[in-house]
Motif scaffolding. Sequence first.
Motif, PDB file in Angstrom:
ATOM      1  N   ILE A  29      91.070  75.692  50.145  1.00 55.86           N
ATOM      2  CA  ILE A  29      91.310  74.886  48.949  1.00 55.86           C
ATOM      3  C   ILE A  29      90.224  75.163  47.899  1.00 55.86           C
ATOM      4  CG2 ILE A  29      91.385  72.516  48.053  1.00 55.86           C
ATOM      5  CD1 ILE A  29      92.588  71.763  50.871  1.00 55.86           C
ATOM      6  N   LEU A  30      88.976  75.188  48.341  1.00 50.25           N
ATOM      7  CA  LEU A  30      87.871  75.387  47.394  1.00 50.25           C
ATOM      8  C   LEU A  30      87.847  76.791  46.812  1.00 50.25           C
ATOM      9  CD1 LEU A  30      85.098  73.446  49.342  1.00 50.25           C
ATOM     10  CD2 LEU A  30      86.224  72.744  47.214  1.00 50.25           C
ATOM     11  N   GLU A  71      86.530  61.664  66.734  1.00 50.32           N
ATOM     12  CA  GLU A  71      86.433  60.526  65.814  1.00 50.32           C
ATOM     13  C   GLU A  71      85.363  59.539  66.255  1.00 50.32           C
ATOM     14  OE1 GLU A  71      88.218  61.090  62.696  1.00 50.32           O
ATOM     15  OE2 GLU A  71      88.954  59.037  62.985  1.00 50.32           O
ATOM     16  N   ALA A 128      90.500  74.883  56.323  1.00 54.53           N
ATOM     17  CA  ALA A 128      91.451  74.435  55.301  1.00 54.53           C
ATOM     18  C   ALA A 128      90.692  74.113  54.013  1.00 54.53           C
ATOM     19  CB  ALA A 128      92.211  73.207  55.787  1.00 54.53           C
ATOM     20  N   ALA A 129      89.532  73.472  54.146  1.00 53.06           N
ATOM     21  CA  ALA A 129      88.718  73.141  52.967  1.00 53.06           C
ATOM     22  C   ALA A 129      88.235  74.418  52.278  1.00 53.06           C
ATOM     23  CB  ALA A 129      87.532  72.272  53.378  1.00 53.06           C
ATOM     24  N   ALA A 152      79.831  64.914  46.125  1.00 46.25           N
ATOM     25  CA  ALA A 152      80.336  65.676  47.267  1.00 46.25           C
ATOM     26  C   ALA A 152      81.841  65.893  47.147  1.00 46.25           C
ATOM     27  CB  ALA A 152      80.024  64.930  48.555  1.00 46.25           C
ATOM     28  N   VAL A 153      82.344  66.948  47.812  1.00 49.91           N
ATOM     29  CA  VAL A 153      83.787  67.166  47.876  1.00 49.91           C
ATOM     30  C   VAL A 153      84.309  66.973  49.296  1.00 49.91           C
ATOM     31  CG1 VAL A 153      83.829  68.770  45.915  1.00 49.91           C
ATOM     32  CG2 VAL A 153      83.627  69.680  48.246  1.00 49.91           C
ATOM     33  N   ILE A 154      83.409  66.942  50.266  1.00 50.70           N
ATOM     34  CA  ILE A 154      83.866  66.812  51.656  1.00 50.70           C
ATOM     35  C   ILE A 154      82.820  66.097  52.505  1.00 50.70           C
ATOM     36  CG2 ILE A 154      82.989  69.105  52.373  1.00 50.70           C
ATOM     37  CD1 ILE A 154      85.599  69.324  54.118  1.00 50.70           C
ATOM     38  N   ASP A 155      83.327  65.283  53.442  1.00 48.91           N
ATOM     39  CA  ASP A 155      82.464  64.636  54.422  1.00 48.91           C
ATOM     40  C   ASP A 155      82.615  65.359  55.750  1.00 48.91           C
ATOM     41  OD1 ASP A 155      84.832  62.756  55.807  1.00 48.91           O
ATOM     42  OD2 ASP A 155      85.053  63.098  53.649  1.00 48.91           O
ATOM     43  N   MET A 191      80.161  56.887  44.846  1.00 52.14           N
ATOM     44  CA  MET A 191      80.689  58.165  45.352  1.00 52.14           C
ATOM     45  C   MET A 191      79.612  58.913  46.141  1.00 52.14           C
ATOM     46  SD  MET A 191      82.668  61.082  43.234  1.00 52.14           S
ATOM     47  CE  MET A 191      83.964  62.031  43.970  1.00 52.14           C
ATOM     48  N   SER A 192      80.027  59.557  47.214  1.00 52.85           N
ATOM     49  CA  SER A 192      79.018  60.187  48.077  1.00 52.85           C
ATOM     50  C   SER A 192      78.441  61.457  47.447  1.00 52.85           C
ATOM     51  CB  SER A 192      79.618  60.504  49.441  1.00 52.85           C
ATOM     52  OG  SER A 192      80.803  61.242  49.277  1.00 52.85           O
ATOM     53  N   ARG A 221      89.485  72.002  60.053  1.00 50.27           N
ATOM     54  CA  ARG A 221      89.376  71.233  58.821  1.00 50.27           C
ATOM     55  C   ARG A 221      88.472  71.976  57.825  1.00 50.27           C
ATOM     56  NH1 ARG A 221      86.113  66.685  57.357  1.00 50.27           N
ATOM     57  NH2 ARG A 221      87.213  65.274  55.945  1.00 50.27           N
TER      58      ARG A 221
END
Lengths: 66, 329
Positions: free
Chosen positions: B212-213, B243, B208-209, B11-14, B1-2, B205
């Motif tokens: 949520i957090l 991307e 939105a994160a 981590a929770v997000i990349d 896991m990262s 993004r």
Amino acid sequence: MTVFVRLRQPSRVIEVRGGRTARAVLMDLELVAEAHLVICNGALVPADTYLAETDEIEIRPVISGG
Amino acid sequence: MSKCRSCGEPAVIDLARHNANFCAEHFLQLCRRQLRKAIDEFEMFDENDRILVAVSGGKDSLALWDMLIDEGFRADGLYIGLGIGDYSDASGVVTRAFAEQRGLTLHEVDLREAHGIDVPTAAYRSGRAPCSACGLTKRHLFDAVASEYGYDVLATGHNLDDEAAVLFGNTLRWDVEYLRRQAPVLPSRDGFGKKVKPLVRLTEREMAAWCILRGIDYIVEECPMAIGNRHLGYKTALNAIEETSPGSKASFYLGFLERMRPVIEQAVAHDPAVPCPSCGSPTGRSGEICAFCRLVASTSESEPVPVRMLLGKQARNVFDAQWGTSNDR
Ligand code: SF4
Ligand SMILES: [Zn+2]
Ligand SMILES: [Zn+2]
């Protein structure tokens, strides 16, 4: 092994093959990582998280057109 | 896991553009820093200013309001009931709940109550695109409420993706006048109040994160008028580029502000605005009523038009699956 994934716009649930990372599922569904977040059992997780059968997954789009 | 780049915890997000992963705490810290940087760099406001935040119930505007309060700013909210069917009802509920839970001041204007129109009807009857009728209405009401209550500045939740997409569209058309006006701060002039976009250094993004957090309940489903629109198409194109080359959106937009905008800033002159003879708001057309008053005058007497009637085939399918097929929607 399958996992249920909730998608949005419109809101719906689909079944996908589990035992792989969220990133692999995103690619399979042709969803761009930059435009989505992965929520596993109510918590935000990075795309390299492995999805297990019992997990409740949501792939949430974050792009809005307004 | 990262692991988190800052502390090594899970981590929770990349974040590809930072080529790193973050835990919740350090992700939120990164967002706060980017917010501060935009506020300071573009001289948006300080702790003494009274800020009016335009809130829609979506992730960006609620995250912005939350961040400003969290950073100790004096920020009240403004919600406009646009009358876009169930979407508007749902977004109003979410926005009111957010304000109530935090004990914040929320101003509300209901378009139908106050002016006898709603966005679908005004768009349909005037022949304008829904987002054009909506945008003009919102700009008008934001200005009017900010000036009525004496706010120093109006803040909107436009993020990096929004601004990059608008820049992309303006560039495709080489619309020099729009390019000149595309700035994170519009100083007050000719009766228009100051307007700022504190989220221009943060992506959609990331916002939105943030929600949520922070446990912010926002309306995830899109406004039905936006489904498949051009703005969304630009965002999709930019994300495809992002991307393969992370950081492209930021360098496109922030590079424009830093290196291109100064070059064109002086290029186009603007006509001074004068008060609208009907509502008193500033307008560019001397002696004529403003675009908002024209929209109200030409459409407020007509029968309400349901949202579905304005949608194309593809959008209607998505809309029906989301909200149901009843014809009065
Ligand atoms: S998508 Fe268009 S109609 Fe819907 S809220 Fe945004 S600007 Fe208004
Ligand atoms: Zn950390
Ligand atoms: Zn007017």
